[in-house]
Every structure is written in C-alpha cells, then in structure tokens.
Write an enzyme that holds these catalytic residues in place. Structure first.
Site, mmCIF file in Angstrom:
data_model
loop_
_atom_site.group_PDB
_atom_site.id
_atom_site.type_symbol
_atom_site.label_atom_id
_atom_site.label_comp_id
_atom_site.label_asym_id
_atom_site.label_seq_id
_atom_site.Cartn_x
_atom_site.Cartn_y
_atom_site.Cartn_z
ATOM 1 N N ARG A 1 6.090 -2.494 -7.173
ATOM 2 C CA ARG A 1 5.478 -1.164 -7.224
ATOM 3 C C ARG A 1 6.553 -0.084 -7.136
ATOM 4 N NH1 ARG A 1 3.126 -1.466 -2.807
ATOM 5 N NH2 ARG A 1 2.610 0.715 -2.609
ATOM 6 N N SER B 1 0.824 -1.201 0.000
ATOM 7 C CA SER B 1 0.000 0.000 0.000
ATOM 8 C C SER B 1 0.858 1.250 0.000
ATOM 9 C CB SER B 1 -0.916 0.009 1.235
ATOM 10 O OG SER B 1 -0.163 -0.059 2.416
ATOM 11 N N CYS B 2 0.352 2.292 -0.629
ATOM 12 C CA CYS B 2 0.904 3.641 -0.651
ATOM 13 C C CYS B 2 2.125 3.777 -1.568
ATOM 14 C CB CYS B 2 1.270 4.134 0.738
ATOM 15 S SG CYS B 2 -0.133 4.352 1.846
ATOM 16 N N ASP B 3 2.138 4.889 -2.273
ATOM 17 C CA ASP B 3 3.270 5.269 -3.116
ATOM 18 C C ASP B 3 3.419 6.774 -3.005
ATOM 19 O OD1 ASP B 3 3.845 2.684 -4.878
ATOM 20 O OD2 ASP B 3 1.674 2.935 -4.760
#
Length: 348
Positions: A266, A32-34
């Site tokens: 990712r 999760s999250c970038d």
C-alpha cells in the site's frame, strides 16, 4: 520444514509481527490508513494538498466534530482516552474526525491551518508494554492540533508529550490485543513533517516539495532531520548499531523493509499514484480524492477493516484560506465528501 522456516521469527523479525507466545492476535496485524501530502510543483502553485483515509474495524463509527479554542488556568488538566495530563495554557479551535468511544481522533485540522493524520506501525521496540494505558496515537493527533500553531509546533508538542507520557493502550473498543506504535504526517501551508515513533523514541523528516505518503510501515531510513534525545545510544545498546555507518531507523527499529520498499505494498501503490502528478501541478483536492478512492493496494479499504472516514485539505497562506473536505461514512469510492470549515461557516 521449508514452510516452518518461513514462519519462524528471525533476529531481524518483529515479535509483534510473529509471536507464538503472547499477543497472538497481533501477529495478524491489520493493514490500515494512508496519509498523503503534496507540495508544488506536484500540487498547484501556492497550495499544499493533504489527504487521509482512516481504516478502522468495520462498523466503528466516526463523526465530524468541532471544539472551540480557549484559555486555560494553571493547574488544569485534560482527560484523554485513558489518562489525564496537564492542560496547555491556550488551545486552538479544531475540526476533527472522532471515533465514538475515543477522546482522540484519526485526523483533523485547526484554525491555524495545521493538519495531522496518523498511522499504526509495528516495531521491534518493546521497552514498555503497549497494553498499559498511556496516550494513544489518536490522542496525540488531537493534542498536536489543539496546541500547535504551525506544523513544527505540532511536531514539538507530540514529541514532548510522547517522551513525557509514552504511548500505549488498546486501540480498538472491543479488542484489547490491538496495540501499536504510531507515525504521523503533520502539515501546514509551508512545510510538512513525517514523524515516526517506536516507544518513546522518534525520528522526523522535513518535507517542503514534491510529495510524500505514509502507510503502516516505517519509511524513514538514514536521512532524518530531527530525532529523540539519546537515540544513538539506545541503538548501540539495543540493536548493536555501529556508528561507523549511518543509523538506518526503519531497518534497525522496524526490521522488515518489505512494505517500505515494495512497489506492490500500500505504501508503494500510494507513492506511485502521487508520482503520476510529479511536477505537473495537477494534484489538487479533486485528484487527492481520486487517490483516496483508489483500490490499488487497498487504499480505499473494504472488509473486516474498512475505510470508515476520510479527509482532504487544500492549505494556503492567509486567514481562513484553508479548505477541507471530509466524509464520516465508510468507503470513499461510494460516497461524497462535504466541504468543511473549522468554524463551521460555509460548510456543506
């Protein structure tokens, strides 16, 4: 037997990643999250561009909130998500993306033009039980914005509070097993800092040109600019580091370098999307929004964890020169960003 050898932990494998005896739910760590930042000549001259997707449990609400700055008396305290800490003498006005049940925030900006986003990371450091309630990474984002007049000051605020109070506590309202350490991307119109933490230890990388991104993995190897006091001694005692070679933070503390190095992770997909703008001066806020809407590697996330909020900023030198665009609804690929100001004027 071959399958079991692949599953069983090795001395270099984080027990937070594969753990058959405790915190079993954490073995399936969410991705999760970038968070991204671009400087000239990747971004247009005179502009630093910041972007963050907040990926949280599906259905968890976030909202855009503003809090005024102020002067505070000696002895005042501030109640964070789980613990109370001494209040600063002065705090800045802030624009935040706040999770409904939490004091802390996923990302935001302050009136001085500082922006911060954080990421969950899993490390080999187990000095303190992460279930114990201390400061959350999201608390540290808000505290850095409220107390830091520059990116460097926000970095110093976060690291000082981390060393004093530690980090820990459930990071999801209905899942006490979701706990993690944190990394941060802290920026203003002149510089950015990548801050990666493991327990109360940390390293920071200074960024002033090109582009940089972080996802849910440690990314800083041997070339860090600042670190916590005593980190080298800690590495010798706990990771048998031999100081005849440079201290490789991500390798020693993170163990698995797959997500850090793979072009298909990712982290790698985000890096590739940034490099498409390398030295072209084309990565403005619209281009950053397109990156955050990308499904490459799951940057715009759907599913049990989803992108629940997003933010893009153009940071410029000068009073009220910084511009921000935010959304407080899921899925950047399906929704529009609204222009926002810290003082709420000219927001739409």
């Amino acid at each position: 037997q071959k399958l079991m050898r692949l599953l069983l932990p090795t001395p270099r494998t984080s027990m937070l990643r594969i753990n058959f005896s405790k915190n079993a739910l954490c073995s399936q760590k969410p991705s999760s999250c970038d968070t991204f930042v671009a400087f000239p000549p990747t971004s247009p001259q005179g502009v630093v561009v910041f972007g963050k997707n907040s990926d949280r449990p599906a259905g968890e609400a976030q909202s855009i909130q503003r809090y005024p700055g102020g002067e505070h008396a000696d002895g005042e305290s501030v109640q964070c998500t789980y613990i109370s800490i001494p209040q600063a003498k002065k705090t800045h006005a802030v624009l935040l993306s706040q999770i409904g049940w939490m004091w802390g925030v996923e990302h935001g900006a302050n009136e001085k033009g500082v922006v911060i986003g954080n990421e969950a990371v899993w490390t080999l450091v187990e000095d303190e039980d992460l279930v114990t309630k201390r400061l959350l990474g999201m608390d540290l984002v808000r505290l850095g914005l409220e107390r830091g007049s520059t990116a460097k000051e926000a970095l110093q605020t976060i690291t000082s509070l981390l060393e004093t109070h530690g980090q820990g506590g459930p990071c999801a309202e209905n899942d006490p097993s979701l706990t993690y350490h944190n990394s941060f991307l802290i920026a203003d119109c002149r510089e950015a800092w990548i801050l990666e933490t493991a327990g109360r230890h940390w390293v920071a990388e200074h960024v002033t040109q090109g582009s940089r991104n972080i996802s849910n993995t440690l990314t800083i190897r041997t070339e860090f600019d600042l670190s916590s006091k005593g980190l080298q001694d800690y590495a010798r005692r706990n990771f048998h580091w031999d100081d005849s070679v440079p201290l490789d933070w991500a390798h020693l503390v993170g163990g698995d370098l797959g997500d850090c190095e793979s072009p298909y992770s990712r982290q790698g997909c985000g890096r590739r999307l940034l490099l498409e703008h390398d030295k072209k001066e084309t990565l403005n806020h619209r281009a950053m929004i397109e990156i955050l809407r990308s499904h490459d590697g799951g940057i715009c996330m759907h599913g049990g964890f989803e992108t629940t909020a997003s933010m893009v900023s153009e940071l410029r030198d000068g009073e009220n020169a910084c511009l921000h665009w935010m959304m407080e609804t899921p899925h950047p690929c399906q929704n529009d960003y609204a222009s926002q100001r810290v003082d709420a004027k000219n927001s739409s």
